[in-house]
Design an enzyme around this catalytic site. Structure first.
Site, PDB file in Angstrom:
ATOM      1  N   HIS A   1      43.559  40.335  47.906  1.00  0.00           N
ATOM      2  CA  HIS A   1      43.753  39.519  46.710  1.00  0.00           C
ATOM      3  C   HIS A   1      45.141  38.871  46.751  1.00  0.00           C
ATOM      4  CE1 HIS A   1      43.211  39.398  42.017  1.00  0.00           C
ATOM      5  NE2 HIS A   1      43.269  38.198  42.555  1.00  0.00           N
TER       6      HIS A   1
ATOM      7  N   HIS B   1      40.026  50.428  48.318  1.00  0.00           N
ATOM      8  CA  HIS B   1      40.635  50.002  47.052  1.00  0.00           C
ATOM      9  C   HIS B   1      41.939  49.235  47.302  1.00  0.00           C
ATOM     10  CE1 HIS B   1      41.621  50.794  42.687  1.00  0.00           C
ATOM     11  NE2 HIS B   1      42.850  50.586  43.158  1.00  0.00           N
ATOM     12  N   GLU B   2      42.850  49.850  48.064  1.00  0.00           N
ATOM     13  CA  GLU B   2      44.137  49.205  48.314  1.00  0.00           C
ATOM     14  C   GLU B   2      43.966  47.960  49.195  1.00  0.00           C
ATOM     15  OE1 GLU B   2      46.386  50.044  46.464  1.00  0.00           O
ATOM     16  OE2 GLU B   2      45.755  52.048  45.854  1.00  0.00           O
TER      17      GLU B   2
END
Length: 637
Positions: A430, A423-424
């Site tokens: 991004h 997730h991180e």
């Protein structure tokens, strides 16, 4: 690492820490940069004078600014008559220096905040961050004339300047500023609001210090020996297979919060009041309207989420009934809702093994993506394990001029932490793509988009693990984790979103925000979302006063919209080809160049429609049916 004692920060090996050298190689170099940053206020004043002299409408008077006159009296002039060449040069120079000080401020702020997050109790780190916030507030005040000045410009004049190639890197930034024109005040008022920035953080800062540093929850007896109870270990202890351990952890944890319930309620009420005040001052119809405006997200998107999830609560209630039966309980209590329904595939996954697993799952995104994220995970990006005073949970912190950084509190026996790493990592990649594809003043993407990239990675990790599962027992473990994750991200965050909106409506409607009114509102939502299967404790509604995200108003709904978008995009990318993958990378590279709804349309999903939420709820029903099948097969054997 041993779990019998929480290490001090000084005991953590360098190899397990993030390396902030890409921000600043040393504290001394941070201090030198900070000294130069604090001196930039004079430059802001010089640019104001230059723009005034060029007649660009940066004045403070009520006049129209005809000819060379900028109407230097009391409001923003229009600056229509001055030579456009001089105005363009002055505006361009101001934009350039505004970007320079913003870039330096970002580096200083990210470094200071990360050092504080390492150990919230370290006074030197807290002092460093406080000094930065104070200096940033002063500088923000010095530049407070700039946005009103831009709004005072003749729109046709500005568009003419923006067509000049020299303005290319500022076009998106300026046009976004112009959109805010109805909500920006005069120069004097903007300066006053800017100078409030530091004080406005008091409620959130006090909440963080109270819950992460001052509150001592003691230790919990477990079959493996006593374990310290902290914000970080609480989640792990609630997943313990021994129900007595879960109950003792729950009761001790909420005893600490109960002892400070009035303080916690007052802090949150203060935060809500500030949100309402700022919305009124800036002429927004509501605090929610103010919060959604920067992302150009219609309030109907929020309402669609709450309504669509609400229409599917029967599936969530069914999940808790399945949980109650699977655990063999006569009563399902609040401390029973997080323990896995199946034995987790453990084997003590080292951090390095988790990295290998995540990278294998992300292979469909290509070698360049995977090689970069692997190097970051194993190199300088990640602060891996818990230490005393470290901020709980996990986060990614990206910036324009440095590598992204990830705070983890990784535990080798918790599969969820592998998903957290994925997730991180999604956030971090991004940030990296955005920074490398856009100019500084328009590189930063919104939180609405951020939760797509992060949960997209989780979706790929689940698919990789499930498709490669060697047996039904492993599939049961994975599907149990998958369903729990969707419950936490889609349903639970929507409940949070409904609560904070209700709290803001209470304040806007003149209803007092007291410990009793806040707890009452939260308890009604607990009952609505959990349904008839759960038996709550008297302190269960204190949960609403311990959620740190509530200090960033209207933030949590983006987790729910994010997972809905990411599930849709994962289906599209995995079921498509190079075009679909290229569309996804175009989204990652958008940064702040597009508003989030538009950026996601580029990727292939329309979040202005309830359809992605409906599809996510339909997927949850299908996953729940599969979970029930696997549980039935397991009990039959």
């Amino acid at each position: 690492m041993s779990e019998s004692r929480i290490r001090e920060r000084s005991e953590v090996p360098l190899a397990e820490r993030w390396n902030l050298a890409s921000l600043f190689p040393s504290e001394a170099e941070w201090e030198a940069a900070f000294a130069s940053y604090a001196k930039l206020r004079g430059g802001a004043a010089a640019h104001r004078s230059a723009m005034l002299g060029a007649g660009t409408g940066a004045g403070a008077g009520a006049g129209t600014g005809s000819g060379a006159d900028t109407g230097a009296g009391g409001g923003a002039g229009t600056g229509r008559g001055a030579g456009t060449d001089g105005g363009a040069e002055a505006f361009l120079a101001a934009l350039a220096d505004y970007g320079v000080q913003g870039l330096l401020g970002e580096r200083l702020g990210v470094y200071a905040s990360l050092r504080q997050a390492e150990d919230e109790g370290d006074t030197a780190s807290r002092g460093r961050f406080a000094r930065f916030v104070s200096a940033a507030t002063e500088l923000e005040g010095a530049w407070s004339w700039f946005v009103p000045a831009i709004h005072g410009l003749d729109p046709s004049l500005v568009e003419g300047w923006l067509a000049d190639p020299r303005f290319a890197e500022y076009r998106v930034f300026v046009r976004k500023i112009l959109r805010f024109k109805p909500h920006v005040l005069g120069e004097a008022e903007e300066r006053l609001l800017a100078l409030q920035s530091e004080a406005n953080q008091t409620a959130g800062e006090a909440f963080s210090v109270l819950t992460d540093v001052d509150l001592d929850f003691g230790a919990v007896e477990t079959p493996e020996g006593p374990r310290p109870l902290t914000q970080s270990t609480f989640a792990s202890l609630l997943r313990h297979t021994d129900r007595g351990v879960r109950q003792r952890a729950y009761e001790a944890f909420y005893k600490g919060f109960d002892a400070h319930r009035n303080t916690l309620a007052t802090l949150y009420a203060g935060s809500v009041k500030l949100d309402v005040y700022r919305a009124k001052v800036r002429n927004f119809p509501s605090s929610r309207g103010a919060a959604l405006f920067p992302d150009a997200v219609e309030e109907s998107v929020y309402d669609n989420l709450v309504a669509t999830v609400g229409a599917n609560l029967d599936a969530l209630h069914n999940y808790y009934e399945i949980r109650k039966r699977a655990l063999g309980l006569a009563e399902l209590r609040h401390w029973d809702v997080y323990v896995p329904l199946a034995r987790e595939t453990r084997g003590e996954r080292s951090y390095e093994a988790a990295v290998d697993l995540v990278c294998a799952a992300l292979a469909p995104l290509g070698a360049a993506y995977v090689d970069t994220i692997r190097a970051g995970f194993l190199g300088d990006w990640v602060d891996r394990y818990e230490n005393r005073g470290k901020r709980s949970g996990a986060f990614s912190s990206g910036s324009f001029s440095a590598e992204p950084f990830i705070l983890m509190n990784y535990k080798s026996d918790v599969l969820h932490d592998v998903f957290t790493l994925a997730h991180e990592g999604g956030h971090s990649m991004h940030s990296r793509y955005s920074a490398r594809s856009n100019p500084f003043l328009s590189y930063d993407y919104t939180i609405f988009e951020a939760e797509v990239a992060s949960t997209f990675n989780e979706e790929l990790l689940f698919r990789h693990l499930y498709e490669g599962a060697p047996d039904e027992a492993t599939r049961l473990s994975l599907m149990s984790n998958r369903v729990d994750s969707v419950v936490a991200t889609l349903f639970r965050q929507t409940m949070f979103a409904e609560f904070e909106h209700r709290a803001h409506l209470m304040q806007e409607g003149g209803e007092a925000l007291t410990v009793d009114s806040l707890r009452g509102a939260y308890r009604s939502l607990l009952e609505k979302y959990f349904g008839p299967s759960l038996v709550f404790e008297g302190v269960s509604d204190l949960e609403g006063l311990r959620i740190p995200h509530f200090y960033r108003a209207y933030y949590v709904y983006k987790y729910a919209t994010g997972i809905s978008a990411s599930m849709a995009l994962a289906r599209r990318v995995m079921g498509g080809g190079e075009t679909e993958r290229a569309d996804y990378f175009a989204f990652l590279k958008s940064g702040g160049s597009r508003y989030p709804i538009e950026a996601l349309r580029v990727a292939g999903v329309d979040m202005a429609s309830p359809k992605p939420i409906e599809a996510a709820c339909a997927q949850f029903r299908a996953d729940l049916a599969e979970l029930e099948r696997l549980l039935g097969a397991a009990s039959a054997t």
